[in-house]
Design a protein around this motif. Structure first.
Motif, PDB file in Angstrom:
ATOM      1  N   SER A 281       0.849  -1.185   0.000  1.00  0.00           N
ATOM      2  CA  SER A 281       0.000   0.000   0.000  1.00  0.00           C
ATOM      3  C   SER A 281       0.890   1.242   0.000  1.00  0.00           C
ATOM      4  O   SER A 281       2.076   1.182   0.375  1.00  0.00           O
ATOM      5  CB  SER A 281      -0.886   0.015   1.243  1.00  0.00           C
ATOM      6  OG  SER A 281      -0.070   0.235   2.378  1.00  0.00           O
ATOM      7  N   GLU A 283       0.792   3.759   1.952  1.00  0.00           N
ATOM      8  CA  GLU A 283       1.151   4.070   3.335  1.00  0.00           C
ATOM      9  C   GLU A 283       2.411   3.302   3.756  1.00  0.00           C
ATOM     10  O   GLU A 283       3.341   3.887   4.351  1.00  0.00           O
ATOM     11  CB  GLU A 283      -0.019   3.707   4.243  1.00  0.00           C
ATOM     12  CG  GLU A 283      -0.067   4.508   5.521  1.00  0.00           C
ATOM     13  CD  GLU A 283      -1.265   4.082   6.380  1.00  0.00           C
ATOM     14  OE1 GLU A 283      -1.196   4.254   7.597  1.00  0.00           O
ATOM     15  OE2 GLU A 283      -2.255   3.553   5.808  1.00  0.00           O
ATOM     16  N   THR A 284       2.430   2.012   3.454  1.00  0.00           N
ATOM     17  CA  THR A 284       3.612   1.199   3.788  1.00  0.00           C
ATOM     18  C   THR A 284       4.843   1.690   3.037  1.00  0.00           C
ATOM     19  O   THR A 284       5.939   1.803   3.608  1.00  0.00           O
ATOM     20  CB  THR A 284       3.351  -0.276   3.432  1.00  0.00           C
ATOM     21  OG1 THR A 284       2.160  -0.692   4.095  1.00  0.00           O
ATOM     22  CG2 THR A 284       4.531  -1.157   3.833  1.00  0.00           C
ATOM     23  N   ASP A 287       6.624   4.534   4.531  1.00  0.00           N
ATOM     24  CA  ASP A 287       6.972   4.351   5.945  1.00  0.00           C
ATOM     25  C   ASP A 287       8.477   4.046   6.052  1.00  0.00           C
ATOM     26  O   ASP A 287       8.969   3.076   5.465  1.00  0.00           O
ATOM     27  CB  ASP A 287       6.126   3.183   6.500  1.00  0.00           C
ATOM     28  CG  ASP A 287       6.454   2.881   7.958  1.00  0.00           C
ATOM     29  OD1 ASP A 287       7.442   3.454   8.480  1.00  0.00           O
ATOM     30  OD2 ASP A 287       5.719   2.078   8.562  1.00  0.00           O
ATOM     31  N   ASP A 308      -3.348  -0.341  -3.119  1.00  0.00           N
ATOM     32  CA  ASP A 308      -4.513   0.524  -2.953  1.00  0.00           C
ATOM     33  C   ASP A 308      -4.523   1.581  -4.055  1.00  0.00           C
ATOM     34  O   ASP A 308      -3.699   1.541  -4.968  1.00  0.00           O
ATOM     35  CB  ASP A 308      -4.516   1.183  -1.565  1.00  0.00           C
ATOM     36  CG  ASP A 308      -3.195   1.922  -1.298  1.00  0.00           C
ATOM     37  OD1 ASP A 308      -2.269   1.815  -2.130  1.00  0.00           O
ATOM     38  OD2 ASP A 308      -3.096   2.588  -0.251  1.00  0.00           O
ATOM     39  N   PRO A 310      -4.441   5.309  -3.831  1.00  0.00           N
ATOM     40  CA  PRO A 310      -4.402   6.520  -3.008  1.00  0.00           C
ATOM     41  C   PRO A 310      -4.705   7.777  -3.830  1.00  0.00           C
ATOM     42  O   PRO A 310      -4.316   7.859  -4.994  1.00  0.00           O
ATOM     43  CB  PRO A 310      -2.965   6.556  -2.495  1.00  0.00           C
ATOM     44  CG  PRO A 310      -2.189   5.807  -3.525  1.00  0.00           C
ATOM     45  CD  PRO A 310      -3.097   4.760  -4.077  1.00  0.00           C
TER      46      PRO A 310
END
Lengths: 390, 390
Positions: A281, A283-284, A287, A308, A310
């Motif tokens: 994703s 977000e990952t 990170d 995903d 986004p």
């Protein structure tokens, strides 16, 4: 007399991952191959098809491949035995081949040329370019509806039989070709390879067809593990083209042939950067705990599949800032939606125009069409087709 | 020692008029040229650019040109001195040229190669491919904003000066090139030629630049009448490409060169069919009193410009039934309307996508978009551009 060959294939010069050109990596790999050819004092190069990635390669690819061929054949005076693969355009690649041949650069792009072996030391070298069963039926003047020569295995059985008529007894026999060949040894690998048995509508060829050759230098499958036997081998491609190959080693074979038999050794290539697939994703991906596990900023090349969708306007920029070199960013979800539209269009027999417009848009905008855009085009094409038939 | 050359140019292999391929006529003209080369016992062929009609010719054109080059250079062992023209793609046409050279087929596609003459009998032959002033500024490392080498005449002055440094005294000097060259003799003809002085953004070259050459074999303009002097000549194209050339004769020059001077003679070609332009209303075209004045049904090739816009569903069929071979049917009125739409679109900076779609449609459908279709596309593009910037 031992003849020593360097067996390579599937250079795919001009290939891009997304908009990322692999030319720098391909050139580096070529330079390693040149060095191996010199160090190992090979007598000739066996180049088993897919020199280019496409029938109409970009001019940068034309210039790059020509530079490689000049370095091998004109500068280093190495004979080359080459065939066109399914990615090559036989007419374009083959243009001028008759002049190249005067300097022992043998490039075969047509079936008729497969039955004229080149005597090279104590070997007879046959070269069979990639072709479709249809081409073979035309060459052999077989009616399309006769039921004969339906599969590529049928074709190869006949072609090899005709080649054997040209065998000079007491010589060794080498074949350079570009097909999907199966044997007990490679079944697992061919199934996981990029190229499946159905590519080009062709089934595989049984390795036993080649029993009377001392060595068969194959191209088409990109991993050496796909080799069906120790005398019928795939060298694989010099660089990694997709993330399925991420764990595999790339290289060339050095093949020694004399009347006592064949010995081949694997010579690995050493790419300066690896191709790493990340399926995560957004977000990952952004990170620090995640991305710090990878060497980045030019040390590796990343292929990213977002799990995903986004809504981030500078998504590419953010990822490039973190990862450095990114070959491609894929959006499997959007791809699936596009496939749905394409499927609906296909039912309306509008798929080819739609596909052309998609490709045109991607080329111009370096971006994919979104769902909304796809629908506008769909409606327009339907409208246009009504105009035409009115 | 007299050196005898055959000077030809502008073959444009792969050219089509509308959807009509000129390949059969081009092949017939080539066969005549081959026969002239044999009968006249020429020492070499000067081939002054535009071998192909496009940078990416269709494979039928690649195969056709290769057959011609093989017949000339490999079968008949005639040396060839050739350059790429503005229609050729230098990288694609030039691929493999180093191997061709071993058999005295000299093909130049880059400026750097222009300064290496080939000594051939008592002549030094220079070959300068078509290039843009920008390419020359790169080669000579001149800043784009320096104001130097702005025009092609500036470029040629410098190039010729550098060539003269390579002149061997006592030899004759020949140049093969592909540009728009002007002189007092040809002003009327160049103005009426297909290629105007503004093509490619290039102004013409003053013929006096070439005063130190014994002979300059030019390509680019398609009529021999465009030749600026008797030592600086256009051979023209071997066949007629447009109806402006309908009244002109096609052929090649046979050029004899020794230390006493240059003699050239014109050898006309004899096409089996002529290209005839008809600019008439549909009613006139289908009137027996009108069409019976022409030899038809394969005897001639017709290019038709309709002066009206008839609402006839089987228009093409009716005209083909009467005239036989029709290269193209043009609708100047519709063209003007399309230009109006394009003009409006240009104001909205959408012209390039629009043009691409027009060309795409014409290629797929072998038909032009009508006013209504144009408007749908216009609206779609505007819609798409809003999507992209959103």
């Amino acid at each position: 007399m031992i003849m020593r060959f360097l067996h390579t294939a599937d250079w795919h010069i001009g290939k891009e991952l997304g908009a990322y050109s692999l030319l720098a990596q391909q050139t580096a790999a070529f330079n390693e191959i040149m060095q191996i050819a010199r160090d190992e004092k090979v007598d000739a190069i066996l180049l088993a098809g897919d020199l280019y990635d496409r029938a109409i390669p970009p001019t940068t690819a034309v210039n790059a491949l020509e530079d490689m061929l000049k370095a091998l054949n004109l500068t280093s005076e190495l004979p080359i035995f080459a065939v066109s693969g399914n990615h090559d355009g036989p007419a374009r690649l083959g243009a001028g081949k008759e002049w190249r041949e005067a300097n022992q650069f043998y490039l075969r792009t047509e079936l008729a040329e497969a039955f004229v072996p080149i005597e090279f030391g104590n070997t007879q070298i046959f070269m069979l370019p990639f072709l479709d069963p249809l081409d073979a039926r035309i060459y052999y003047e077989i009616e399309n509806d006769s039921g004969e020569m339906r599969t590529i295995n049928d074709v190869m059985t006949r072609v090899v039989a005709d080649m054997k008529n040209e065998f000079t007894p007491g010589m060794q026999h080498v074949l350079v070709s570009h097909y999907y060949v199966t044997g007990s040894r490679n079944e697992d690998y061919t199934l996981t390879s990029e190229t499946t048995s159905s590519v080009g509508g062709l089934k595989g060829i049984d390795v036993n067809v080649f029993n009377d050759f001392d060595y068969v230098a194959l191209g088409h499958l990109h991993l050496k593990q796909a080799s069906p036997s120790k005398n019928v081998q795939y060298s694989g491609s010099p660089i990694k083209f997709n993330t399925k190959e991420a764990q595999s080693e790339k290289g060339v074979f050095i093949v020694d042939i004399d009347d006592t038999g064949v010995n081949s050794k694997w010579m690995p290539l050493h790419p300066d950067k690896d191709l790493i697939l990340l399926t995560e994703s957004f977000e990952t991906l952004i990170d620090a705990d995640f991305y710090q596990q990878y060497e980045r900023n030019g040390a590796n090349l990343f292929s990213i599949q977002l799990t995903d969708q986004p809504q981030v306007s500078d998504l590419r920029k953010q990822l490039v800032d973190i990862y450095g070199e990114i070959a491609e960013i894929q959006f499997p979800k959007i791809q699936m939606e596009m496939n749905d539209v394409a499927k609906r269009l296909k039912e309306q027999e509008e798929v080819s125009n739609q596909t052309l417009i998609q490709e045109f848009y991607e080329e111009v905008m370096h971006d994919k069409l979104n769902q909304n855009q796809m629908e506008i085009i769909e409606q327009t094409l339907i409208g246009l087709s009504r105009e035409v038939t009115d």
